[in-house]
Enzyme design. Structure first.
Site, short mmCIF file in Angstrom:
data_model
loop_
_atom_site.label_atom_id
_atom_site.label_comp_id
_atom_site.label_asym_id
_atom_site.label_seq_id
_atom_site.Cartn_x
_atom_site.Cartn_y
_atom_site.Cartn_z
NE ARG A 54 -2.36 -0.17 3.35
CZ ARG A 54 -2.89 -0.60 4.47
NH1 ARG A 54 -4.16 -0.76 4.55
NH2 ARG A 54 -2.14 -0.87 5.52
CE LYS A 155 2.79 -19.97 11.61
NZ LYS A 155 3.78 -19.10 12.25
CG HIS A 185 9.79 -21.45 8.06
ND1 HIS A 185 8.82 -20.99 8.89
CD2 HIS A 185 10.95 -21.33 8.76
CE1 HIS A 185 9.36 -20.61 10.04
NE2 HIS A 185 10.66 -20.80 9.98
CD GLU A 223 11.04 -18.34 18.06
OE1 GLU A 223 11.47 -17.81 17.02
OE2 GLU A 223 9.86 -18.29 18.39
CG ASP A 242 3.64 -17.87 16.04
OD1 ASP A 242 3.43 -17.55 14.86
OD2 ASP A 242 4.75 -17.69 16.60
CG HIS A 247 6.67 -23.93 12.75
ND1 HIS A 247 6.38 -23.93 11.40
CD2 HIS A 247 6.81 -22.63 13.09
CE1 HIS A 247 6.35 -22.68 10.97
NE2 HIS A 247 6.60 -21.87 11.97
CE LYS A 347 7.56 -15.77 19.20
NZ LYS A 347 8.33 -15.97 17.97
C1 BG6 Z 1 7.35 -18.32 12.50
C2 BG6 Z 1 6.65 -17.81 13.73
O1 BG6 Z 1 6.49 -19.17 11.77
O2 BG6 Z 1 8.51 -19.05 12.88
C3 BG6 Z 1 7.59 -16.94 14.55
O3 BG6 Z 1 5.51 -17.05 13.34
C4 BG6 Z 1 8.87 -17.68 14.84
O4 BG6 Z 1 6.96 -16.52 15.75
C5 BG6 Z 1 9.47 -18.27 13.58
O5 BG6 Z 1 9.80 -16.77 15.43
C6 BG6 Z 1 10.66 -19.17 13.88
O6 BG6 Z 1 11.24 -19.58 12.68
P1 BG6 Z 1 12.83 -19.55 12.46
O7 BG6 Z 1 13.05 -20.25 11.19
O8 BG6 Z 1 13.21 -18.10 12.43
O9 BG6 Z 1 13.38 -20.27 13.64
#
Ligand code: BG6
Length: 496
Positions: A54, A155, A185, A223, A242, A247, A347
């Site tokens: 945008r 996702k 991913h 994380e 999330d 994942h 987190k």
């Molecule tokens: C994402 C989440 O899909 O994956 C994030 O939304 C997360 O919250 C992230 O931090 C972690 O992926 P990676 O590959 O950076 O470890």
């Protein structure tokens, strides 16, 4: 996974449109991954990348932005012919996701069907915006050619079972399933793909990979980062939606699945779905015994004091959104019955560590009872996903000397040789989208079953809204997570 055989250059898309091009995901993952594919000479000469957003930018200012973004992320100089070729692929398209006219203008700037076979539409946007984009693409005919134009969806796919089913119905109204790439991913990460090789290319491992030898499995994705600038999304999602529903659940399926008859998309996905269907449903009253949630409080991460989740920008002051979740699942099939799978993610934890830890059973006979080895520790196989990608096997050996003492030896296999470089998962996955290989993407029944598994937890937490335990930022999560264990000799494994 690059299983696609003999992709003809005529079948490669020549437009790659990024919706949400100015967002976090595009800057952190998509632009660096596309650049790495350029360096690896894997992008077709004719490919144009269109940034849809945008903001009031031009192609020139957008290219400058890409230069800035990559400067912070890529090692080495960007003043190279490769970089110039990369940057020249970009065009900027100012548009509103909710305005069909913006899509009409987009359609006009894409090459006609006669000149190019297909386009990729990457939805790097909030889940709430998926619907509008899908409908607008259809309204201007960009869902065609059916079977060729692709749509990539990040996702979380929906926010519970019902909304995921609605989104899927909408998608299927306008796109064929083979046009849809639901991305998770983690499936593109090297260790995860390596897990398939480790399990199915080594005859040594497979006979041990079951309830007769394995005591339990732990999957940890810790994380140290907080929610960064994503409160808008995260405060509604939480760690369960999330990370765990997608994942961690995907990692669980790859650990637990049966060998597929062939290494191709549907065969792999069929086996993963069988695992999800075999997960024992958590009864309403059993949620407390199976799941723990918590939120980070103020604390110190990497020597720096960081604020509590509730103090983060744009988080509701009394939010009870979980930033940590741990859960226990059982897979009721012949291979895994009775083996607990413990999953946790959070987190602002002590450090960034993602791993799959497999603990083996104690030996059936305590041969060393009269020796110092009486309490011999069980064997572990540890698959580290982050920060390094490697595999470790812990076994006991006798210490040299007169006494019967042992030590634990780690057999370490780093996946990388010293001169090799690891790539992020997104390089693999973007290349798969371009080449039309869907093996590492999620089929809807996987999404649906994964929601089915976590739905009782979500429902319970939606009702119980008064209180959430906390853990200090920089710790390994709340003590409550220990109550999930089935026996006293099970504890969380934090280190490789
Ligand atoms: C994402 C989440 O899909 O994956 C994030 O939304 C997360 O919250 C992230 O931090 C972690 O992926 P990676 O590959 O950076 O470890």
């Amino acid at each position: 996974m690059n299983l696609a055989k003999n992709v003809s250059p005529d079948d490669l898309p020549c437009s790659f449109v990024i919706f949400g091009a100015t967002g976090n995901l595009a800057s952190n993952k998509l632009l660096p991954a596309l650049y790495h594919l350029e360096v690896a000479a894997r992008l077709a000469e004719s490919l144009t990348i269109i940034a849809f957003s945008r903001r009031d930018w031009t192609t020139e200012s957008w290219r400058e932005h890409v230069r800035e973004v990559l400067r912070g992320k890529i090692k080495g100089s960007l003043d190279t012919p490769v970089f110039e070729r990369f940057i020249a692929r970009f065009a900027y398209h100012k548009g509103d996701l909710n305005d069909v006219e913006s899509f009409r203008a987009l359609a006009e700037r894409l090459p006609p069907e006669s000149a190019c076979s297909s386009a990729v539409f990457y939805l790097a946007i909030k889940p709430a915006e998926f619907g509008a984009v899908i409908q607008n693409l259809e309204a201007v005919g960009l869902n065609k050619p059916r079977g060729l134009n692709r749509v990539v969806i990040e996702k979380p796919f929906g926010e519970d079972l019902e909304s995921a089913q609605m989104l899927n119905r909408l998608l299927h109204q306008y796109f064929d399933e083979e046009q849809v790439y639901r991305i998770d991913h983690f499936l593109g990460k090297e260790t995860v793909q390596n897990l398939l090789v480790f399990r199915f290319a080594n005859t040594l491992i497979e006979p041990l990979w079951n309830r007769n030898f394995i005591d339990h499995v732990q999957i940890t994705v810790a994380e140290s980062i907080g929610i960064e600038k994503r409160a808008d999304y995260y405060d509604h999602a939480g760690a369960l939606r999330d990370m765990l529903q997608n994942h961690l659940m995907q990692l669980l399926t790859v650990v637990a699945m049966e060998p597929p008859p062939a290494l191709e998309a549907d065969a792999l996905r069929d086996e993963k779905v069988k695992v999800l269907r075999s997960i024992r449903p958590i009864g309403k009253r059993a949620v407390h015994a199976h799941a723990v949630r918590a939120q980070y409080a103020r604390g110190s991460v990497d020597g720096q004091m960081v604020q509590a989740y509730q103090q983060e920008d744009d988080v509701e002051p009394n939010s009870i959104t979980e930033t940590f979740v741990a859960a226990k699942f059982y897979i009721d099939n012949w291979r895994w019955r009775g083996v607990p799978f413990y999953l946790r993610t959070g987190k602002r934890m002590s450090r960034q560590t993602s791993m799959i830890a497999i603990r083996f059973r104690h030996p059936p006979q305590q041969l060393f009872r009269e020796t110092p080895l009486e309490t011999i520790a069980p064997n572990w196989v540890l698959l580290s996903i982050q920060p390094e990608e490697s595999m470790h096997m812990e076994i006991h050996v006798k210490q040299p000397g007169l006494d019967m003492d042992t030590r634990v030896m780690q057999m370490n296999a780093s996946f990388l040789k010293t001169d090799e470089q690891t790539l992020d998962a997104y390089e693999t996955l973007l290349l798969d989208v371009i080449e039309g290989d869907r093996s590492l993407f999620i089929r809807f029944d996987e999404v649906e079953w994964a929601w089915q598994v976590v739905d009782p937890i979500l429902k319970n937490w939606t009702v119980e809204r008064e209180f959430i335990p906390t853990y200090p930022a920089g710790s390994w999560g709340p003590a409550e997570a220990n109550r999930l264990f089935d026996s006293d000799d099970q504890t969380w494994r934090n280190e490789v």
